[in-house]
Design a protein around this motif. Structure first.
Motif, PDB file in Angstrom:
ATOM      1  N   ILE A 191     -53.120   7.528  17.403  1.00  0.00           N
ATOM      2  CA  ILE A 191     -52.288   7.006  16.321  1.00  0.00           C
ATOM      3  C   ILE A 191     -51.132   7.965  16.039  1.00  0.00           C
ATOM      4  CG2 ILE A 191     -54.151   5.728  15.177  1.00  0.00           C
ATOM      5  CD1 ILE A 191     -54.230   8.036  13.066  1.00  0.00           C
ATOM      6  N   CYS A 192     -50.077   7.403  15.433  1.00  0.00           N
ATOM      7  CA  CYS A 192     -49.036   8.184  14.785  1.00  0.00           C
ATOM      8  C   CYS A 192     -49.134   7.880  13.301  1.00  0.00           C
ATOM      9  CB  CYS A 192     -47.645   7.774  15.273  1.00  0.00           C
ATOM     10  SG  CYS A 192     -47.351   8.076  17.028  1.00  0.00           S
ATOM     11  N   LEU A 193     -48.672   8.791  12.470  1.00  0.00           N
ATOM     12  CA  LEU A 193     -48.530   8.515  11.042  1.00  0.00           C
ATOM     13  C   LEU A 193     -47.042   8.462  10.720  1.00  0.00           C
ATOM     14  CD1 LEU A 193     -51.281  10.800   9.428  1.00  0.00           C
ATOM     15  CD2 LEU A 193     -51.427   8.361  10.026  1.00  0.00           C
ATOM     16  N   TRP A 194     -46.675   7.450   9.948  1.00  0.00           N
ATOM     17  CA  TRP A 194     -45.258   7.204   9.676  1.00  0.00           C
ATOM     18  C   TRP A 194     -45.027   7.216   8.172  1.00  0.00           C
ATOM     19  CZ3 TRP A 194     -40.438   7.399   9.969  1.00  0.00           C
ATOM     20  CH2 TRP A 194     -39.549   6.378   9.651  1.00  0.00           C
ATOM     21  N   ASP A 195     -44.254   8.192   7.737  1.00  0.00           N
ATOM     22  CA  ASP A 195     -43.857   8.321   6.340  1.00  0.00           C
ATOM     23  C   ASP A 195     -42.458   7.727   6.230  1.00  0.00           C
ATOM     24  OD1 ASP A 195     -42.826   9.138   3.914  1.00  0.00           O
ATOM     25  OD2 ASP A 195     -43.678  11.161   4.017  1.00  0.00           O
ATOM     26  N   GLU A 196     -42.427   6.431   5.969  1.00  0.00           N
ATOM     27  CA  GLU A 196     -41.162   5.690   6.013  1.00  0.00           C
ATOM     28  C   GLU A 196     -40.189   6.168   4.931  1.00  0.00           C
ATOM     29  OE1 GLU A 196     -41.707   1.474   5.548  1.00  0.00           O
ATOM     30  OE2 GLU A 196     -39.708   1.029   6.368  1.00  0.00           O
ATOM     31  N   ASP A 197     -40.699   6.430   3.732  1.00  0.00           N
ATOM     32  CA  ASP A 197     -39.822   6.813   2.626  1.00  0.00           C
ATOM     33  C   ASP A 197     -39.068   8.111   2.913  1.00  0.00           C
ATOM     34  OD1 ASP A 197     -40.676   4.588   1.287  1.00  0.00           O
ATOM     35  OD2 ASP A 197     -42.258   5.652   0.186  1.00  0.00           O
ATOM     36  N   HIS A 198     -39.697   9.007   3.679  1.00  0.00           N
ATOM     37  CA  HIS A 198     -39.056  10.292   3.967  1.00  0.00           C
ATOM     38  C   HIS A 198     -38.564  10.390   5.411  1.00  0.00           C
ATOM     39  CE1 HIS A 198     -41.820  11.027   0.514  1.00  0.00           C
ATOM     40  NE2 HIS A 198     -40.769  11.677   0.057  1.00  0.00           N
ATOM     41  N   GLY A 199     -38.743   9.342   6.179  1.00  0.00           N
ATOM     42  CA  GLY A 199     -38.257   9.332   7.564  1.00  0.00           C
ATOM     43  C   GLY A 199     -38.974  10.316   8.471  1.00  0.00           C
ATOM     44  N   LEU A 200     -40.274  10.535   8.192  1.00  0.00           N
ATOM     45  CA  LEU A 200     -41.030  11.519   8.971  1.00  0.00           C
ATOM     46  C   LEU A 200     -42.052  10.819   9.853  1.00  0.00           C
ATOM     47  CD1 LEU A 200     -41.799  14.061   6.078  1.00  0.00           C
ATOM     48  CD2 LEU A 200     -39.849  14.075   7.659  1.00  0.00           C
ATOM     49  N   LEU A 201     -41.999  11.098  11.148  1.00  0.00           N
ATOM     50  CA  LEU A 201     -42.986  10.546  12.072  1.00  0.00           C
ATOM     51  C   LEU A 201     -43.865  11.680  12.602  1.00  0.00           C
ATOM     52  CD1 LEU A 201     -43.930   7.956  13.687  1.00  0.00           C
ATOM     53  CD2 LEU A 201     -42.624   8.932  15.584  1.00  0.00           C
ATOM     54  N   PHE A 202     -45.181  11.514  12.456  1.00  0.00           N
ATOM     55  CA  PHE A 202     -46.143  12.467  13.010  1.00  0.00           C
ATOM     56  C   PHE A 202     -46.658  11.858  14.304  1.00  0.00           C
ATOM     57  CE2 PHE A 202     -45.714  13.087   8.534  1.00  0.00           C
ATOM     58  CZ  PHE A 202     -45.612  14.458   8.408  1.00  0.00           C
ATOM     59  N   GLY A 203     -46.239  12.445  15.425  1.00  0.00           N
ATOM     60  CA  GLY A 203     -46.360  11.769  16.715  1.00  0.00           C
ATOM     61  C   GLY A 203     -47.688  11.916  17.426  1.00  0.00           C
ATOM     62  N   GLY A 204     -48.588  12.760  16.900  1.00  0.00           N
ATOM     63  CA  GLY A 204     -49.864  12.966  17.594  1.00  0.00           C
ATOM     64  C   GLY A 204     -49.615  13.446  19.008  1.00  0.00           C
ATOM     65  N   ASP A 205     -50.342  12.919  19.974  1.00  0.00           N
ATOM     66  CA  ASP A 205     -50.110  13.252  21.380  1.00  0.00           C
ATOM     67  C   ASP A 205     -49.333  12.145  22.101  1.00  0.00           C
ATOM     68  OD1 ASP A 205     -50.977  15.806  21.610  1.00  0.00           O
ATOM     69  OD2 ASP A 205     -52.835  15.368  22.681  1.00  0.00           O
ATOM     70  N   THR A 206     -48.756  11.227  21.329  1.00  0.00           N
ATOM     71  CA  THR A 206     -47.969  10.159  21.948  1.00  0.00           C
ATOM     72  C   THR A 206     -46.570  10.657  22.282  1.00  0.00           C
ATOM     73  OG1 THR A 206     -49.262   8.528  20.728  1.00  0.00           O
ATOM     74  CG2 THR A 206     -47.135   7.795  21.615  1.00  0.00           C
ATOM     75  N   ILE A 207     -46.050  11.531  21.425  1.00  0.00           N
ATOM     76  CA  ILE A 207     -44.749  12.159  21.667  1.00  0.00           C
ATOM     77  C   ILE A 207     -45.001  13.653  21.765  1.00  0.00           C
ATOM     78  CG2 ILE A 207     -42.484  12.633  20.637  1.00  0.00           C
ATOM     79  CD1 ILE A 207     -42.738   9.735  21.456  1.00  0.00           C
ATOM     80  N   ASN A 208     -44.486  14.301  22.777  1.00  0.00           N
ATOM     81  CA  ASN A 208     -44.590  15.753  22.871  1.00  0.00           C
ATOM     82  C   ASN A 208     -43.322  16.327  23.493  1.00  0.00           C
ATOM     83  OD1 ASN A 208     -46.817  17.343  21.793  1.00  0.00           O
ATOM     84  ND2 ASN A 208     -48.164  15.993  22.957  1.00  0.00           N
ATOM     85  N   THR A 209     -43.176  17.651  23.385  1.00  0.00           N
ATOM     86  CA  THR A 209     -41.947  18.290  23.862  1.00  0.00           C
ATOM     87  C   THR A 209     -42.157  19.101  25.137  1.00  0.00           C
ATOM     88  OG1 THR A 209     -42.429  20.132  22.390  1.00  0.00           O
ATOM     89  CG2 THR A 209     -40.933  18.433  21.563  1.00  0.00           C
ATOM     90  N   GLY A 210     -43.383  19.155  25.610  1.00  0.00           N
ATOM     91  CA  GLY A 210     -43.664  19.769  26.911  1.00  0.00           C
ATOM     92  C   GLY A 210     -44.194  18.659  27.780  1.00  0.00           C
TER      93      GLY A 210
END
Ligand SMILES: [Zn+2]
Length: 304
Positions: A196-215
């Motif tokens: 899952i990801c968690l999406w804080d729409e009011d603040h525009g914050l996406l917590f990407g879990g392991d679905t999005i990563n930078t490595g």
């Protein structure tokens, strides 16, 4: 100029223990990191807080979190893998996507703990010269990127992956209400079926879990699925105009912008179309993989 790794190396953090690094990222949002391993996030509302992932479990993450917030904390796992759920046992309960419910209760493969501890040793060996070079030449390292030895008194040979029993099962579209902050649960399978990801729409914050990563993004695992991954990342890309910041679970660049969502979705699209080059690599458990490299991330797929 120098980076002292001691307890007061960086005044920016509100609290630091030896193993975890805590950093305020956005009002009410804290990184609670095991640098070089896993980035967990504490998200506070007026009434309660959520700890998104509980880390490796080699040190008590609950103690650290309770020094940061006085709100009741619900632990939520981004998915069932051991590096995101190891600290579940420190909490009275935790939530996970309903598909992860049975998975997080299963015993892990017998050599997984040992393989990961071997990785921590390789990481520490690489860290010495890496940090020295950074001190001299590059100056990129900040406190939350400082690799540290395993906690004092922790015996790597005794590390076990402990199955845990969830007290709450989540599904796509559910809203976790923290008072003045609401987090939308987005089911984003691909890395594992229960991501899952968690999406804080009011603040525009996406917590990407392991679905999005930078490595390397791990799509090579036995229950990874490339088509699901492409669908999930396309869904995140489609909402990227509403996203201000993206927080990810691994690697030193844990705080990204919405462009990464578009780039990752494009990457998976190209992977599925066969429009990428691969190089041979190994994952953190030392298993061979093929790696497709993109500008700000890469994707691991199984060896051919
Ligand atoms: Zn994972």
């Amino acid at each position: 100029m120098s980076h002292a790794a001691g307890p007061n190396a960086n005044q920016a953090g509100p609290f630091r223990s030896g193993w975890f690094e805590v950093k305020l990222l956005d009002p009410g949002v804290y990184l609670v990191s095991e640098p070089g391993h896993v980035n967990c996030f504490l998200i506070e509302g007026r009434k309660s807080a959520i700890l998104f992932d509980t880390g490796l479990g080699v040190a008590n993450i609950r103690d650290v979190v309770e020094k940061v917030t006085d709100r009741p904390v619900l632990a939520v796992n981004s998915h069932y893998h051991f590096d995101h759920t190891g600290g579940n046992r420190f909490f009275d309960g935790f939530a996970i996507h309903r598909l992860g419910g049975p998975l997080v209760q299963q015993p892990a493969p017998s050599d997984l703990a040992e393989r990961y501890m071997a990785y921590t040793q390789r990481l520490l060996r690489a860290w010495g010269p890496y940090r020295e070079a950074d001190d001299l030449y590059f100056h990129l390292l900040t406190a939350e990127r400082m690799i540290r030895p395993l906690p004092e008194g922790f015996d790597p040979a005794s590390y076990r992956i402990v199955p845990s029993v969830p007290t709450r099962l989540l599904q796509d579209g559910e809203v976790l209400d923290l008072g003045d902050r609401r987090l939308h649960v987005m089911h984003t399978p691909g890395h594992s079926p229960d991501c899952i990801c968690l999406w804080d729409e009011d603040h525009g914050l996406l917590f990407g879990g392991d679905t999005i990563n930078t490595g390397p993004i791990y799509a090579q695992l036995h229950d990874s699925n490339l088509e699901d991954f492409a669908r999930s990342t396309a869904r995140l890309s489609a909402m990227s105009d509403a996203v201000r910041r993206v927080f990810v679970c691994h690697f030193g660049r844990m705080d990204e912008g919405p462009a990464l969502l578009r780039e990752v979705a494009e990457g998976f699209e190209r992977l599925l179309a066969g429009d990428v080059d691969f190089r041979d690599a190994v994952d953190c458990l030392n298993y061979p993989v093929r790696e497709a490299c993109f500008e700000h991330f890469s994707v691991f797929v199984p060896p051919s």
